[in-house]
Design a protein around this motif. Structure first.
Motif, PDB file in Angstrom:
ATOM      1  N   LEU A   3       0.825  -1.200   0.000  1.00 22.86           N
ATOM      2  CA  LEU A   3       0.000   0.000   0.000  1.00 22.86           C
ATOM      3  C   LEU A   3       0.861   1.253   0.000  1.00 22.86           C
ATOM      4  N   SER A   4       2.014   1.200   0.655  1.00 23.53           N
ATOM      5  CA  SER A   4       2.895   2.364   0.716  1.00 23.53           C
ATOM      6  C   SER A   4       3.321   2.814  -0.678  1.00 23.53           C
ATOM      7  N   THR A   5       3.521   1.858  -1.599  1.00 24.83           N
ATOM      8  CA  THR A   5       3.914   2.185  -2.973  1.00 24.83           C
ATOM      9  C   THR A   5       2.808   2.958  -3.682  1.00 24.83           C
ATOM     10  N   LEU A   6       1.571   2.530  -3.486  1.00 26.89           N
ATOM     11  CA  LEU A   6       0.442   3.218  -4.116  1.00 26.89           C
ATOM     12  C   LEU A   6       0.176   4.559  -3.453  1.00 26.89           C
ATOM     13  N   MET A   7       0.408   4.646  -2.146  1.00 27.53           N
ATOM     14  CA  MET A   7       0.253   5.930  -1.447  1.00 27.53           C
ATOM     15  C   MET A   7       1.182   6.977  -2.041  1.00 27.53           C
ATOM     16  N   SER A  74     -11.967  12.083   5.088  1.00 27.72           N
ATOM     17  CA  SER A  74     -11.633  11.096   6.117  1.00 27.72           C
ATOM     18  C   SER A  74     -12.899  10.341   6.534  1.00 27.72           C
ATOM     19  N   MET A  75     -12.760   9.034   6.729  1.00 24.84           N
ATOM     20  CA  MET A  75     -13.890   8.208   7.129  1.00 24.84           C
ATOM     21  C   MET A  75     -13.433   7.244   8.218  1.00 24.84           C
ATOM     22  N   ASN A  76     -14.351   6.899   9.105  1.00 19.74           N
ATOM     23  CA  ASN A  76     -14.037   6.012  10.230  1.00 19.74           C
ATOM     24  C   ASN A  76     -14.345   4.570   9.839  1.00 19.74           C
ATOM     25  N   LEU A  77     -13.289   3.843   9.431  1.00 19.00           N
ATOM     26  CA  LEU A  77     -13.431   2.449   9.027  1.00 19.00           C
ATOM     27  C   LEU A  77     -12.382   1.612   9.734  1.00 19.00           C
ATOM     28  N   ASN A  78     -12.546   0.308   9.693  1.00 21.60           N
ATOM     29  CA  ASN A  78     -11.566  -0.573  10.314  1.00 21.60           C
ATOM     30  C   ASN A  78     -10.472  -1.003   9.333  1.00 21.60           C
ATOM     31  N   ILE A  79     -10.389  -0.333   8.195  1.00 22.69           N
ATOM     32  CA  ILE A  79      -9.318  -0.545   7.212  1.00 22.69           C
ATOM     33  C   ILE A  79      -8.706   0.815   6.887  1.00 22.69           C
ATOM     34  N   PRO A  80      -7.498   0.863   6.330  1.00 24.16           N
ATOM     35  CA  PRO A  80      -6.857   2.140   6.026  1.00 24.16           C
ATOM     36  C   PRO A  80      -7.678   2.990   5.055  1.00 24.16           C
ATOM     37  N   VAL A  81      -7.733   4.274   5.345  1.00 20.90           N
ATOM     38  CA  VAL A  81      -8.421   5.240   4.496  1.00 20.90           C
ATOM     39  C   VAL A  81      -7.385   6.240   3.984  1.00 20.90           C
ATOM     40  N   LEU A  82      -7.182   6.288   2.662  1.00 22.78           N
ATOM     41  CA  LEU A  82      -6.251   7.233   2.059  1.00 22.78           C
ATOM     42  C   LEU A  82      -7.044   8.411   1.512  1.00 22.78           C
ATOM     43  N   VAL A  83      -6.705   9.605   1.956  1.00 16.53           N
ATOM     44  CA  VAL A  83      -7.462  10.804   1.583  1.00 16.53           C
ATOM     45  C   VAL A  83      -6.713  11.545   0.472  1.00 16.53           C
ATOM     46  N   VAL A  84      -7.406  11.792  -0.625  1.00 17.05           N
ATOM     47  CA  VAL A  84      -6.808  12.484  -1.765  1.00 17.05           C
ATOM     48  C   VAL A  84      -7.672  13.670  -2.162  1.00 17.05           C
ATOM     49  N   ARG A  85      -7.072  14.584  -2.892  1.00 21.06           N
ATOM     50  CA  ARG A  85      -7.813  15.753  -3.360  1.00 21.06           C
ATOM     51  C   ARG A  85      -8.690  15.404  -4.568  1.00 21.06           C
ATOM     52  N   ASP A  86      -8.190  14.501  -5.439  1.00 23.24           N
ATOM     53  CA  ASP A  86      -8.881  14.165  -6.688  1.00 23.24           C
ATOM     54  C   ASP A  86      -8.895  12.647  -6.838  1.00 23.24           C
ATOM     55  N   ALA A  87     -10.054  12.037  -6.625  1.00 22.67           N
ATOM     56  CA  ALA A  87     -10.140  10.573  -6.644  1.00 22.67           C
ATOM     57  C   ALA A  87      -9.904  10.007  -8.040  1.00 22.67           C
ATOM     58  N   ARG A  88     -10.348  10.712  -9.082  1.00 21.51           N
ATOM     59  CA  ARG A  88     -10.156  10.199 -10.442  1.00 21.51           C
ATOM     60  C   ARG A  88      -8.677  10.214 -10.825  1.00 21.51           C
ATOM     61  N   ASP A  89      -8.001  11.280 -10.477  1.00 26.21           N
ATOM     62  CA  ASP A  89      -6.571  11.341 -10.729  1.00 26.21           C
ATOM     63  C   ASP A  89      -5.857  10.241  -9.953  1.00 26.21           C
ATOM     64  N   ALA A  90      -6.295  10.010  -8.711  1.00 27.48           N
ATOM     65  CA  ALA A  90      -5.681   8.975  -7.879  1.00 27.48           C
ATOM     66  C   ALA A  90      -5.895   7.584  -8.472  1.00 27.48           C
ATOM     67  N   LEU A  91      -7.098   7.320  -8.988  1.00 24.24           N
ATOM     68  CA  LEU A  91      -7.367   6.010  -9.593  1.00 24.24           C
ATOM     69  C   LEU A  91      -6.434   5.772 -10.774  1.00 24.24           C
ATOM     70  N   ALA A  92      -6.292   6.786 -11.630  1.00 26.25           N
ATOM     71  CA  ALA A  92      -5.445   6.633 -12.813  1.00 26.25           C
ATOM     72  C   ALA A  92      -3.991   6.401 -12.424  1.00 26.25           C
ATOM     73  N   LYS A  93      -3.488   7.180 -11.487  1.00 28.23           N
ATOM     74  CA  LYS A  93      -2.077   7.058 -11.100  1.00 28.23           C
ATOM     75  C   LYS A  93      -1.820   5.762 -10.340  1.00 28.23           C
TER      76      LYS A  93
END
Length: 513
Positions: A3-7, A74-93
């Motif tokens: 996950l660190s690589t994708l972060m 930010s969301m309260n979940l029992n798995i890691p939540v990565l917060v980004v400014r642009d979700a579409r850009d994040a999906l592509a990258k």
């Protein structure tokens, strides 16, 4: 992949969680943007949508085993939540990194424009394949490579799907990929994370205003493909400068990055000595390095523009002029693009995908030039789409066809009758005939309304004389019709073939008696 690589790839912040080191070691086995596709170990990216927000499905993704989620808050979940400014850009990258940047292992060619993308793409593919280059294609009809073909849900697939497809192509030994880059694909950043070597611009006319809102926003999406995504050193743009917006785009890009095609002055790839008939286009094609006489089985001025774009791109790719010429002469048809339906009744029956005012006008004008008889056009407009083009298409068909048969296309959730009313508003100075009064001796310059597309196709063909043309427009290669929320089997080509078979049987019965 950790996950660190994708972060790092998406420059993500982390929701409130003190297990930073543990979180970074989480293993990611896939990337999804739809919760119903999530498998244990996947990274789920919550995309904003036109009707639904991906954040509404985060808990479902977690319940299905998502190892982490990417969100814009930010969301309260029992798995890691990565917060980004642009979700579409994040999906592509994230997808580009997960699949090890497949576009960098390929020569990737993007084609954008309102009309002509599919024909240009398939013609260019034919040129590359005939020269021995293992080539893949991603487009409206399907995506295919190395003898394998898959249905396309979107002209330009969502970013993670696109990166996966490119990775599979690279792994299969494909060297060149031609992709239709739709305005949706650009505006929604589906092509982000791709490295393009060459881009082609075909033209711009009204379409997709239900999504973009206005022509300026639509134009900005098309232009952005070249100014935002075609920026690698050495990348080249092939621009149809017979189109007004093409000339504007070429001026923006400048001479070093742009190859102009067309009839106009300043074009570096252009034709001369042109003639058109039922058997195609004849002339001389001038490339940057050579010129040669050519004959294309494709019909019309609009297909000439597609040929010029494909030839210019092939030359940039290093294809020899002789191979380009041979490919032009042996490329006869694109499914659903002015596709002729064979028959022995001397009717010129065509199925075409033209669903914009400009495309419909181009096809009708081409038929006017090459068909000796009358022109009958069966057409409709899609529901839940740009309403502004409906009266324009009605006006165009009434002007350039001898008989307009107004019917349903894919009405989706709209009432077919409401769509037809919008179309008929554009039909002026034409007499409306009841369907039962439409026959081979119809009054030229008239129109009729038949909401049932099957009946409308039958009516249009049965109203024709030998030598007439019947154009069935709007759906082209599609093998379905969307009515309400149902997708029903329907193919204009099969429907036309069935009517023609019935007519042939009727002729045979008449001769027997």
């Amino acid at each position: 992949m950790k996950l660190s690589t994708l972060m790092a790839a998406v420059n993500a912040g982390q929701g409130a969680d003190d297990r930073q080191q543990e979180i970074q070691e989480v293993e990611i086995t896939g990337i999804q943007y739809r919760s119903d596709r999530v498998s244990p170990g996947d990274l789920f990216v919550a995309l904003p949508g036109q009707s639904r927000d991906g954040h509404d499905f985060v808990e479902d993704a977690a319940a299905r085993g998502a190892a982490a989620v990417v969100t814009r808050k930010s969301m309260n979940l029992n798995i890691p939540v990565l917060v980004v400014r642009d979700a579409r850009d994040a999906l592509a990258k994230a997808a580009a990194r997960f699949y090890d940047h497949p576009s960098e292992k390929l020569t990737l060619i993007g084609i954008t424009g309102t009309n002509g993308k599919t024909t240009t793409a398939m013609l260019l593919e034919h040129m590359l394949r005939r020269s021995g280059l293992p080539t893949g294609m991603i487009g409206t009809i399907n995506y295919h490579y190395e003898g394998k073909s898959f249905k396309s849900r979107l002209t330009t697939p969502e970013a993670s799907d696109l990166q996966h497809i490119l990775a599979n192509m690279a792994a299969a030994g494909v060297s060149h990929v031609i992709m239709e880059a739709s305005s949706h694909g650009v505006a929604l950043q589906r092509v982000a994370g791709c490295r393009f070597s060459l881009g082609i611009f075909t033209n711009l006319s009204q379409d997709h205003l239900d999504f973009h809102g206005n022509m300026e926003a639509y134009w900005e999406a098309k232009k952005a493909f070249f100014t935002r995504y075609l920026r690698e050193p050495g990348s080249v743009a092939v621009i149809n400068t017979d189109d007004k917006k093409g000339r504007e785009l070429a001026d923006i890009l400048g001479q070093k990055r742009c190859i102009r095609t067309g009839l106009g002055n300043g074009s570096r790839v252009y034709p001369s000595g042109l003639s058109f008939d039922q058997h195609g286009i004849y002339g001389r094609l001038h490339l940057q390095s050579a010129s040669f006489p050519f004959h294309s089985p494709l019909a019309g001025q609009f297909n000439l523009e597609n040929i010029l774009c494909a030839a210019a791109a092939a030359e940039v790719m290093g294809i020899a002029p002789r191979a380009i010429c041979e490919a032009i002469e042996t490329f006869s048809m694109v499914p659903g693009r002015l596709e002729r339906i064979p028959n022995t009744l001397d009717r010129h029956v065509f199925v075409d995908f033209s669903h914009t005012p400009a495309a419909l006008k181009n096809v009708l004008l081409t038929l006017r030039e090459i068909i000796p008889g009358r022109i009958i056009c069966v057409f409709g407009c899609g529901g839940d789409r740009d309403r502004g083009k409906r009266p324009q298409m009605g006006e165009i068909v009434a002007r350039y066809a001898d008989l307009a048969v107004v019917t349903s296309d894919n009405p989706r959730t709209e009432e077919p009758g409401d769509i037809i009313v919008d179309i008929v508003k554009g039909i002026h100075d034409a007499r409306q005939l009841p369907p039962l009064q439409v026959g081979p001796e119809f009054e030229q310059g008239s129109f009729t309304v038949e909401p049932d597309r099957k009946k409308a196709i039958r009516l249009g063909i049965r109203a024709s004389h030998p030598g007439d043309a019947v154009l069935i427009a709007g759906k082209g290669h599609e093998t379905y019709q969307i009515i309400g929320h149902q997708t029903l089997a329907f193919d204009d080509r099969l429907e036309a073939q069935q009517v023609l078979a019935w007519e042939m049987d009727d002729v045979a019965d008449t001769l027997d008696h």
